[in-house]
Design a protein around this motif. Sequence first.
Motif, PDB file in Angstrom:
ATOM      1  N   ILE A   1       8.706  14.847  50.751  1.00  0.00           N
ATOM      2  CA  ILE A   1       7.885  13.880  51.413  1.00  0.00           C
ATOM      3  C   ILE A   1       7.687  12.659  50.659  1.00  0.00           C
ATOM      4  CG2 ILE A   1       6.102  13.574  52.841  1.00  0.00           C
ATOM      5  CD1 ILE A   1       6.091  16.412  53.485  1.00  0.00           C
ATOM      6  N   SER A   2       7.991  11.503  51.250  1.00  0.00           N
ATOM      7  CA  SER A   2       7.408  10.217  50.214  1.00  0.00           C
ATOM      8  C   SER A   2       6.290   9.542  51.077  1.00  0.00           C
ATOM      9  CB  SER A   2       8.640   9.273  50.165  1.00  0.00           C
ATOM     10  OG  SER A   2       9.243   8.906  51.305  1.00  0.00           O
ATOM     11  N   SER A   3       6.165   9.784  52.342  1.00  0.00           N
ATOM     12  CA  SER A   3       4.840   9.259  52.899  1.00  0.00           C
ATOM     13  C   SER A   3       4.926  10.027  54.323  1.00  0.00           C
ATOM     14  CB  SER A   3       5.090   7.718  53.126  1.00  0.00           C
ATOM     15  OG  SER A   3       6.121   7.584  54.169  1.00  0.00           O
ATOM     16  N   LEU A   4       3.484   9.983  54.714  1.00  0.00           N
ATOM     17  CA  LEU A   4       3.019  10.804  55.747  1.00  0.00           C
ATOM     18  C   LEU A   4       1.978   9.771  56.758  1.00  0.00           C
ATOM     19  CD1 LEU A   4       3.664  13.488  57.048  1.00  0.00           C
ATOM     20  CD2 LEU A   4       1.434  14.257  56.265  1.00  0.00           C
ATOM     21  N   PRO A   5       2.242   9.700  57.863  1.00  0.00           N
ATOM     22  CA  PRO A   5       1.108   8.801  58.696  1.00  0.00           C
ATOM     23  C   PRO A   5      -0.116   9.423  58.975  1.00  0.00           C
ATOM     24  CG  PRO A   5       2.593   9.695  60.217  1.00  0.00           C
ATOM     25  CD  PRO A   5       3.204  10.371  58.959  1.00  0.00           C
ATOM     26  N   ALA A   6      -0.300  10.738  58.790  1.00  0.00           N
ATOM     27  CA  ALA A   6      -1.645  11.378  59.206  1.00  0.00           C
ATOM     28  C   ALA A   6      -2.598  11.261  57.922  1.00  0.00           C
ATOM     29  CB  ALA A   6      -1.236  12.818  59.608  1.00  0.00           C
ATOM     30  N   TYR A   7      -3.674  10.518  58.158  1.00  0.00           N
ATOM     31  CA  TYR A   7      -4.404  10.237  57.037  1.00  0.00           C
ATOM     32  C   TYR A   7      -5.153  11.485  56.623  1.00  0.00           C
ATOM     33  CZ  TYR A   7      -8.644   9.892  60.018  1.00  0.00           C
ATOM     34  OH  TYR A   7      -9.495  10.041  61.081  1.00  0.00           O
TER      35      TYR A   7
ATOM     36  N   VAL B   1       8.146  18.804  56.889  1.00  0.00           N
ATOM     37  CA  VAL B   1       6.987  18.259  57.496  1.00  0.00           C
ATOM     38  C   VAL B   1       6.085  19.637  58.038  1.00  0.00           C
ATOM     39  CG1 VAL B   1       5.824  16.641  58.983  1.00  0.00           C
ATOM     40  CG2 VAL B   1       8.164  15.916  57.634  1.00  0.00           C
ATOM     41  N   HIS B   2       6.629  20.182  58.710  1.00  0.00           N
ATOM     42  CA  HIS B   2       5.899  21.304  59.361  1.00  0.00           C
ATOM     43  C   HIS B   2       5.155  22.144  58.274  1.00  0.00           C
ATOM     44  CE1 HIS B   2       5.062  24.787  62.151  1.00  0.00           C
ATOM     45  NE2 HIS B   2       5.356  25.692  61.060  1.00  0.00           N
ATOM     46  N   ASN B   3       5.802  22.556  57.357  1.00  0.00           N
ATOM     47  CA  ASN B   3       5.464  23.481  56.163  1.00  0.00           C
ATOM     48  C   ASN B   3       4.468  22.892  55.446  1.00  0.00           C
ATOM     49  OD1 ASN B   3       7.209  25.421  57.447  1.00  0.00           O
ATOM     50  ND2 ASN B   3       8.778  25.175  55.619  1.00  0.00           N
ATOM     51  N   TYR B   4       4.561  21.494  55.277  1.00  0.00           N
ATOM     52  CA  TYR B   4       3.424  20.649  54.495  1.00  0.00           C
ATOM     53  C   TYR B   4       2.226  20.717  55.300  1.00  0.00           C
ATOM     54  CZ  TYR B   4       0.779  16.669  52.350  1.00  0.00           C
ATOM     55  OH  TYR B   4      -0.157  16.040  51.838  1.00  0.00           O
ATOM     56  N   VAL B   5       2.166  20.440  56.488  1.00  0.00           N
ATOM     57  CA  VAL B   5       1.082  20.070  57.300  1.00  0.00           C
ATOM     58  C   VAL B   5       0.435  21.838  57.402  1.00  0.00           C
ATOM     59  CG1 VAL B   5       0.041  19.871  59.612  1.00  0.00           C
ATOM     60  CG2 VAL B   5       1.673  18.221  58.568  1.00  0.00           C
TER      61      VAL B   5
ATOM     62  N   VAL C   1      -1.355  22.352  53.992  1.00  0.00           N
ATOM     63  CA  VAL C   1      -2.498  22.069  53.839  1.00  0.00           C
ATOM     64  C   VAL C   1      -3.700  22.780  54.752  1.00  0.00           C
ATOM     65  CG1 VAL C   1      -4.038  19.751  54.229  1.00  0.00           C
ATOM     66  CG2 VAL C   1      -1.665  19.828  53.227  1.00  0.00           C
ATOM     67  N   LEU C   2      -3.344  22.921  56.018  1.00  0.00           N
ATOM     68  CA  LEU C   2      -4.416  23.590  56.680  1.00  0.00           C
ATOM     69  C   LEU C   2      -4.855  25.086  56.320  1.00  0.00           C
ATOM     70  CD1 LEU C   2      -2.871  22.846  60.433  1.00  0.00           C
ATOM     71  CD2 LEU C   2      -4.899  22.140  59.520  1.00  0.00           C
ATOM     72  N   ASN C   3      -3.747  25.760  55.652  1.00  0.00           N
ATOM     73  CA  ASN C   3      -4.252  27.004  55.075  1.00  0.00           C
ATOM     74  C   ASN C   3      -4.765  26.828  53.689  1.00  0.00           C
ATOM     75  OD1 ASN C   3      -2.819  28.230  57.153  1.00  0.00           O
ATOM     76  ND2 ASN C   3      -0.876  28.588  56.393  1.00  0.00           N
ATOM     77  N   LYS C   4      -4.883  25.817  53.062  1.00  0.00           N
ATOM     78  CA  LYS C   4      -5.346  25.254  51.930  1.00  0.00           C
ATOM     79  C   LYS C   4      -4.523  26.088  50.641  1.00  0.00           C
ATOM     80  CE  LYS C   4     -10.326  25.067  53.390  1.00  0.00           C
ATOM     81  NZ  LYS C   4     -10.244  24.799  54.690  1.00  0.00           N
ATOM     82  N   ASP C   5      -3.366  25.877  50.960  1.00  0.00           N
ATOM     83  CA  ASP C   5      -2.240  26.435  50.112  1.00  0.00           C
ATOM     84  C   ASP C   5      -1.806  25.182  49.386  1.00  0.00           C
ATOM     85  OD1 ASP C   5      -0.406  27.506  48.272  1.00  0.00           O
ATOM     86  OD2 ASP C   5       0.528  28.576  50.198  1.00  0.00           O
ATOM     87  N   TYR C   6      -2.669  24.506  48.308  1.00  0.00           N
ATOM     88  CA  TYR C   6      -2.303  23.270  47.691  1.00  0.00           C
ATOM     89  C   TYR C   6      -1.052  23.197  46.855  1.00  0.00           C
ATOM     90  CZ  TYR C   6      -6.824  22.400  50.092  1.00  0.00           C
ATOM     91  OH  TYR C   6      -7.845  22.207  51.006  1.00  0.00           O
ATOM     92  N   ARG C   7      -0.826  24.176  46.393  1.00  0.00           N
ATOM     93  CA  ARG C   7       0.361  24.516  45.320  1.00  0.00           C
ATOM     94  C   ARG C   7       1.484  24.328  46.148  1.00  0.00           C
ATOM     95  NH1 ARG C   7      -0.316  23.783  40.178  1.00  0.00           N
ATOM     96  NH2 ARG C   7      -1.836  24.676  39.573  1.00  0.00           N
ATOM     97  N   LYS C   8       1.568  25.125  47.423  1.00  0.00           N
ATOM     98  CA  LYS C   8       2.892  24.774  48.278  1.00  0.00           C
ATOM     99  C   LYS C   8       2.965  23.615  48.825  1.00  0.00           C
ATOM    100  CE  LYS C   8       5.204  27.445  51.725  1.00  0.00           C
ATOM    101  NZ  LYS C   8       6.310  28.073  51.052  1.00  0.00           N
ATOM    102  N   ALA C   9       1.816  22.745  49.367  1.00  0.00           N
ATOM    103  CA  ALA C   9       2.004  21.476  50.007  1.00  0.00           C
ATOM    104  C   ALA C   9       2.418  20.561  48.859  1.00  0.00           C
ATOM    105  CB  ALA C   9       0.456  21.222  50.559  1.00  0.00           C
ATOM    106  N   TYR C  10       1.842  20.771  47.709  1.00  0.00           N
ATOM    107  CA  TYR C  10       2.253  19.799  46.750  1.00  0.00           C
ATOM    108  C   TYR C  10       3.833  19.866  46.148  1.00  0.00           C
ATOM    109  CZ  TYR C  10       1.974  17.212  42.363  1.00  0.00           C
ATOM    110  OH  TYR C  10       2.069  16.211  41.112  1.00  0.00           O
ATOM    111  N   SER C  11       4.393  20.989  46.366  1.00  0.00           N
ATOM    112  CA  SER C  11       5.869  21.309  46.254  1.00  0.00           C
ATOM    113  C   SER C  11       6.664  20.331  47.182  1.00  0.00           C
ATOM    114  CB  SER C  11       6.114  22.598  46.133  1.00  0.00           C
ATOM    115  OG  SER C  11       6.303  23.156  47.561  1.00  0.00           O
ATOM    116  N   TYR C  12       5.949  19.983  48.250  1.00  0.00           N
ATOM    117  CA  TYR C  12       6.845  19.408  49.146  1.00  0.00           C
ATOM    118  C   TYR C  12       6.778  17.575  49.012  1.00  0.00           C
ATOM    119  CZ  TYR C  12       6.937  23.322  51.976  1.00  0.00           C
ATOM    120  OH  TYR C  12       7.242  24.888  52.498  1.00  0.00           O
TER     121      TYR C  12
END
Length: 163
Positions: A144-150, A50-54, A57-68
């Motif tokens: 991750i299957s769901s996250l509460p932070a819209y 979860v930490h790495n996903y957030v 996204v903040l770093n705009k590394d969408y490939r890495k975020a998508y991998s989670y």
Amino acid sequence: MSVPEVAVKQDRFLTAILIGIGLLVIVAVLVFFTRQNITYLSEDTPEGVVHNYVLAVLNKDYRKAYSYLADLEYKPTYEEFRQTFVTGYLGAADQGFRIGAGKVVDDEATVEITTIYAPSDPFSTAYNNLGEAHLIRQDGRWKISSLPAYNFWNYSWYQMPPK
């Protein structure tokens, strides 16, 4: 002719104010240059994922975020995922996150995540929103299957598309 006592007191007061401002500037510069860089954590735990996903996204590394993201039915394509942030991302410059404790039951986990919203004006106060991220273990890795932070999750992901 001597200098009036009132003028000397005013000069000292002004000097004290200028010294105080100078000290504040020095402290601000020190804080700016010594703040901690946030780094990625181990992906062995749900909290780390979860930490790495957030962070991704903040770093705009969408490939890495998508991998989670979990590989489930109706998972968005990478382009749909990326477009969510490129075109509809609300921004997180005024937000902070606190990743809390995780709870693992078999191949499912929940992780507390608190979104901390900064005040929008000088007269408001910050507020928190507590929620839970849901993860599943797939091929030995937490996803991750769901996250509460819209601002970091599109609620249409993993939903059956309308007919």
